[in-house]
Design an enzyme around this catalytic site. Sequence first.
Site, PDB file in Angstrom:
ATOM      1  N   ARG A   1     -45.787 -30.948-119.712  1.00 44.00           N
ATOM      2  CA  ARG A   1     -46.623 -31.906-118.964  1.00 44.00           C
ATOM      3  C   ARG A   1     -46.990 -33.106-119.832  1.00 44.00           C
ATOM      4  O   ARG A   1     -46.861 -34.255-119.405  1.00 44.00           O
ATOM      5  CB  ARG A   1     -47.907 -31.193-118.497  1.00 44.00           C
ATOM      6  CG  ARG A   1     -47.708 -30.191-117.381  1.00 44.00           C
ATOM      7  CD  ARG A   1     -49.005 -29.461-117.077  1.00 44.00           C
ATOM      8  NE  ARG A   1     -49.373 -28.597-118.169  1.00 44.00           N
ATOM      9  CZ  ARG A   1     -49.186 -27.264-118.191  1.00 44.00           C
ATOM     10  NH1 ARG A   1     -48.668 -26.662-117.131  1.00 44.00           N
ATOM     11  NH2 ARG A   1     -49.523 -26.551-119.238  1.00 44.00           N
TER      12      ARG A   1
ATOM     13  N   SER B   1     -50.502 -31.066-131.049  1.00 46.47           N
ATOM     14  CA  SER B   1     -50.498 -29.845-130.220  1.00 46.47           C
ATOM     15  C   SER B   1     -51.339 -28.738-130.871  1.00 46.47           C
ATOM     16  O   SER B   1     -52.523 -28.597-130.565  1.00 46.47           O
ATOM     17  CB  SER B   1     -49.071 -29.397-129.925  1.00 46.47           C
ATOM     18  OG  SER B   1     -48.333 -29.190-131.106  1.00 46.47           O
ATOM     19  N   ARG B   2     -50.770 -27.989-131.796  1.00 48.73           N
ATOM     20  CA  ARG B   2     -51.524 -26.991-132.543  1.00 48.73           C
ATOM     21  C   ARG B   2     -51.029 -26.992-133.985  1.00 48.73           C
ATOM     22  O   ARG B   2     -49.804 -27.064-134.225  1.00 48.73           O
ATOM     23  CB  ARG B   2     -51.314 -25.582-131.955  1.00 48.73           C
ATOM     24  CG  ARG B   2     -52.032 -25.321-130.641  1.00 48.73           C
ATOM     25  CD  ARG B   2     -53.555 -25.231-130.791  1.00 48.73           C
ATOM     26  NE  ARG B   2     -54.242 -24.955-129.546  1.00 48.73           N
ATOM     27  CZ  ARG B   2     -54.706 -25.881-128.694  1.00 48.73           C
ATOM     28  NH1 ARG B   2     -54.573 -27.163-128.946  1.00 48.73           N
ATOM     29  NH2 ARG B   2     -55.327 -25.524-127.589  1.00 48.73           N
TER      30      ARG B   2
ATOM     31  N   ASP C   1     -53.582 -34.612-135.360  1.00 50.94           N
ATOM     32  CA  ASP C   1     -54.839 -34.341-134.648  1.00 50.94           C
ATOM     33  C   ASP C   1     -55.256 -32.890-134.847  1.00 50.94           C
ATOM     34  O   ASP C   1     -56.364 -32.517-134.501  1.00 50.94           O
ATOM     35  CB  ASP C   1     -54.638 -34.629-133.149  1.00 50.94           C
ATOM     36  CG  ASP C   1     -55.939 -34.515-132.358  1.00 50.94           C
ATOM     37  OD1 ASP C   1     -56.981 -34.958-132.875  1.00 50.94           O
ATOM     38  OD2 ASP C   1     -55.912 -33.983-131.230  1.00 50.94           O
TER      39      ASP C   1
ATOM     40  N   GLU D   1     -59.023 -25.039-138.576  1.00 49.04           N
ATOM     41  CA  GLU D   1     -59.951 -26.043-138.059  1.00 49.04           C
ATOM     42  C   GLU D   1     -61.359 -25.460-138.033  1.00 49.04           C
ATOM     43  O   GLU D   1     -61.511 -24.315-137.583  1.00 49.04           O
ATOM     44  CB  GLU D   1     -59.513 -26.482-136.658  1.00 49.04           C
ATOM     45  CG  GLU D   1     -58.200 -27.233-136.706  1.00 49.04           C
ATOM     46  CD  GLU D   1     -57.706 -27.690-135.325  1.00 49.04           C
ATOM     47  OE1 GLU D   1     -58.449 -27.546-134.341  1.00 49.04           O
ATOM     48  OE2 GLU D   1     -56.581 -28.186-135.253  1.00 49.04           O
TER      49      GLU D   1
ATOM     50  N   HIS E   1     -59.119 -33.086-134.017  1.00 49.62           N
ATOM     51  CA  HIS E   1     -58.706 -32.431-132.764  1.00 49.62           C
ATOM     52  C   HIS E   1     -59.421 -33.067-131.559  1.00 49.62           C
ATOM     53  O   HIS E   1     -60.246 -32.431-130.900  1.00 49.62           O
ATOM     54  CB  HIS E   1     -58.994 -30.915-132.829  1.00 49.62           C
ATOM     55  CG  HIS E   1     -58.234 -30.135-131.801  1.00 49.62           C
ATOM     56  ND1 HIS E   1     -57.770 -28.860-132.011  1.00 49.62           N
ATOM     57  CD2 HIS E   1     -57.858 -30.444-130.537  1.00 49.62           C
ATOM     58  CE1 HIS E   1     -57.151 -28.423-130.932  1.00 49.62           C
ATOM     59  NE2 HIS E   1     -57.194 -29.379-130.011  1.00 49.62           N
TER      60      HIS E   1
ATOM     61  N   SER F   1     -58.039 -34.687-126.179  1.00 50.68           N
ATOM     62  CA  SER F   1     -58.537 -34.841-124.803  1.00 50.68           C
ATOM     63  C   SER F   1     -59.949 -35.413-124.761  1.00 50.68           C
ATOM     64  O   SER F   1     -60.597 -35.386-123.711  1.00 50.68           O
ATOM     65  CB  SER F   1     -58.527 -33.481-124.100  1.00 50.68           C
ATOM     66  OG  SER F   1     -59.429 -32.599-124.766  1.00 50.68           O
TER      67      SER F   1
HETATM   68  N1  LIG Z   1     -54.663 -32.022-129.558  1.00 48.01           N
HETATM   69  C1  LIG Z   1     -55.241 -31.710-128.420  1.00 48.01           C
HETATM   70  O1  LIG Z   1     -56.414 -31.996-128.204  1.00 48.01           O
HETATM   71  C2  LIG Z   1     -54.475 -31.046-127.347  1.00 48.01           C
HETATM   72  C3  LIG Z   1     -53.478 -30.149-127.637  1.00 48.01           C
HETATM   73  N2  LIG Z   1     -52.767 -29.554-126.633  1.00 48.01           N
HETATM   74  C4  LIG Z   1     -51.698 -28.606-126.965  1.00 48.01           C
HETATM   75  O2  LIG Z   1     -50.488 -29.083-126.415  1.00 48.01           O
HETATM   76  C5  LIG Z   1     -49.771 -27.989-125.860  1.00 48.01           C
HETATM   77  C6  LIG Z   1     -48.807 -28.479-124.805  1.00 48.01           C
HETATM   78  O3  LIG Z   1     -49.492 -28.848-123.645  1.00 48.01           O
HETATM   79  P1  LIG Z   1     -48.727 -29.078-122.250  1.00 48.01           P
HETATM   80  O4  LIG Z   1     -47.762 -30.193-122.377  1.00 48.01           O
HETATM   81  O5  LIG Z   1     -49.766 -29.147-121.205  1.00 48.01           O
HETATM   82  O6  LIG Z   1     -47.935 -27.703-122.125  1.00 48.01           O
HETATM   83  P2  LIG Z   1     -46.627 -27.381-121.289  1.00 48.01           P
HETATM   84  O7  LIG Z   1     -46.598 -25.911-121.148  1.00 48.01           O
HETATM   85  O8  LIG Z   1     -46.578 -28.224-120.056  1.00 48.01           O
HETATM   86  O9  LIG Z   1     -45.451 -27.884-122.235  1.00 48.01           O
HETATM   87  C7  LIG Z   1     -44.976 -27.187-123.345  1.00 48.01           C
HETATM   88  C8  LIG Z   1     -43.466 -27.320-123.390  1.00 48.01           C
HETATM   89  O10 LIG Z   1     -42.989 -26.644-124.542  1.00 48.01           O
HETATM   90  C9  LIG Z   1     -41.793 -25.935-124.210  1.00 48.01           C
HETATM   91  N3  LIG Z   1     -41.638 -24.807-125.121  1.00 48.01           N
HETATM   92  C10 LIG Z   1     -42.412 -23.706-125.234  1.00 48.01           C
HETATM   93  N4  LIG Z   1     -41.941 -22.899-126.209  1.00 48.01           N
HETATM   94  C11 LIG Z   1     -40.834 -23.511-126.707  1.00 48.01           C
HETATM   95  C12 LIG Z   1     -39.924 -23.167-127.734  1.00 48.01           C
HETATM   96  N5  LIG Z   1     -40.041 -22.041-128.445  1.00 48.01           N
HETATM   97  N6  LIG Z   1     -38.912 -24.042-127.983  1.00 48.01           N
HETATM   98  C13 LIG Z   1     -38.774 -25.167-127.259  1.00 48.01           C
HETATM   99  N7  LIG Z   1     -39.611 -25.540-126.278  1.00 48.01           N
HETATM  100  C14 LIG Z   1     -40.635 -24.716-126.014  1.00 48.01           C
HETATM  101  C15 LIG Z   1     -42.002 -25.493-122.765  1.00 48.01           C
HETATM  102  O11 LIG Z   1     -40.757 -25.286-122.128  1.00 48.01           O
HETATM  103  C16 LIG Z   1     -42.771 -26.674-122.181  1.00 48.01           C
HETATM  104  O12 LIG Z   1     -41.910 -27.609-121.589  1.00 48.01           O
HETATM  105  C17 LIG Z   1     -50.879 -27.056-125.365  1.00 48.01           C
HETATM  106  O13 LIG Z   1     -50.417 -25.725-125.277  1.00 48.01           O
HETATM  107  C18 LIG Z   1     -51.953 -27.216-126.399  1.00 48.01           C
HETATM  108  O14 LIG Z   1     -51.818 -26.266-127.416  1.00 48.01           O
HETATM  109  C19 LIG Z   1     -53.004 -29.849-125.333  1.00 48.01           C
HETATM  110  C20 LIG Z   1     -54.000 -30.713-124.997  1.00 48.01           C
HETATM  111  C21 LIG Z   1     -54.842 -31.366-125.971  1.00 48.01           C
HETATM  112  O1  LIG Z   2     -56.737 -28.510-124.110  1.00 52.78           O
HETATM  113  C1  LIG Z   2     -56.396 -28.164-125.259  1.00 52.78           C
HETATM  114  O2  LIG Z   2     -55.537 -27.292-125.463  1.00 52.78           O
HETATM  115  C2  LIG Z   2     -57.019 -28.790-126.420  1.00 52.78           C
HETATM  116  O3  LIG Z   2     -56.588 -28.632-127.506  1.00 52.78           O
HETATM  117  C3  LIG Z   2     -58.221 -29.625-126.261  1.00 52.78           C
HETATM  118  O4  LIG Z   2     -58.228 -30.401-125.174  1.00 52.78           O
END
Ligand SMILES: NC(=O)C1=CN([C@@H]2O[C@H](COP(=O)(O)OP(=O)(O)OC[C@H]3O[C@@H](n4cnc5c(N)ncnc54)[C@H](O)[C@@H]3O)[C@@H](O)[C@H]2O)C=CC1
Ligand SMILES: O=C(O)C(=O)CO
Length: 326
Positions: free
Chosen positions: A154, A235-236, A260, A265, A284, A287
């Site tokens: 996404r 991401s993480r 980020d 953390e 971090h 969002s």
């Molecule tokens: N820094 C922050 O504040 C934030 C961090 N995040 C992190 O970002 C991550 C991603 O968020 P979204 O895009 O919403 O998740 P999502 O689930 O829509 O996208 C993740 C993508 O990674 C792919 N994927 C998963 N495992 C894989 C692998 N082993 N090899 C290749 N591709 C793989 C999936 O097919 C998917 O398309 C969240 O799980 C969260 O940990 C999300 C929001 C805020």
């Molecule tokens: O939504 C998440 O996964 C975050 O890291 C903070 O928004």
Amino acid sequence: MKPKVYIAKPIPKEVEELIANYCDYKIWNHEEPIPKEVLLKEVEDVEGLMTPKGIITEEFLAYAPRLKVVSNVAVGYDAFDIEAMKARNVIGTHTPYVLDETVADLAFGLILTSARRLAELDQFVKSGKWRGIEDDFYGQDVHHATLGIIGMGRIGEKIARRAALGFEMNVLYTNRTRKPDLEERYGIKYCETEFLLKNSDFVLVMLPLTDSTYQLIGEKEFSLMRSTAFFINCSRGKVVDEKALIKALQNGIIRGAGLDVFEEEPVEKDNPLLKMDNVVTLPHIGSATAKARFDMAMKAAENLVAGVTGKVPENIVPELKILIEK
Ligand SMILES: NC(=O)C1=CN([C@@H]2O[C@H](COP(=O)(O)OP(=O)(O)OC[C@H]3O[C@@H](n4cnc5c(N)ncnc54)[C@H](O)[C@@H]3O)[C@@H](O)[C@H]2O)C=CC1
Ligand SMILES: O=C(O)C(=O)CO
């Protein structure tokens, strides 16, 4: 009688009002994170818990025998022990979609800040300086450069759209599944990870943290990157081997990084990344805008209320959907 729930973080008034309509609730209304012993006491008799990335383990679940739903106020749910939740029939929900554009903005902020050295030069001006030797200020172009996105979900998609349409970048990506519709819409290219690493000016990780992504980017991956390339992680922290990242930066294997997220953390004060001028560090905040955080809290409240009032929450995490299909 209304179902009892516990909210383990402060929430906006409107969100609290929604919960109040359906639930008997208590809230942790302090900015500092709730102490573990307080949380364990509060969840003894609740059916629902709303938590900011709460760590849900087998041990935790044993303290909450009536729990039906854990509503995570985040999209990432790596703190859920999925097997333990399955075993105890506890549904887990998260907050996808509502933060996508906000996180994509921040990811782009990291790209621009790293490449054009914005944080470094901000400090330069604030310390009373203005001009040095001209090429001391030179950064790298972002427009028309190549961006490699690892994880085209996404949020990855929103970053790709900004890059391809806004900055006219050449966008490469890897993902578990290929996305031909996005390739057609934005002109982005699917490739092997090795090709992406070798050919990108910016390598950006947007993966969830799972067993299969833990330290997916390590010494080998950094060694394949260009010495002029930047590594961006929004991401993480644990999807990267942080020691290998530090080594790659110290030895000039890559040019810089925008981060980020970190392995631990809050980031430890003596982490070498905090001393590097070519590394942009953020606490971090992917969002962290008022609107995105409000929307996340509202979505989490809707999921919580649905889970304790016999409805199916909209955003059950994929691995736990099986619990409502039984
Ligand atoms: N820094 C922050 O504040 C934030 C961090 N995040 C992190 O970002 C991550 C991603 O968020 P979204 O895009 O919403 O998740 P999502 O689930 O829509 O996208 C993740 C993508 O990674 C792919 N994927 C998963 N495992 C894989 C692998 N082993 N090899 C290749 N591709 C793989 C999936 O097919 C998917 O398309 C969240 O799980 C969260 O940990 C999300 C929001 C805020
Ligand atoms: O939504 C998440 O996964 C975050 O890291 C903070 O928004």
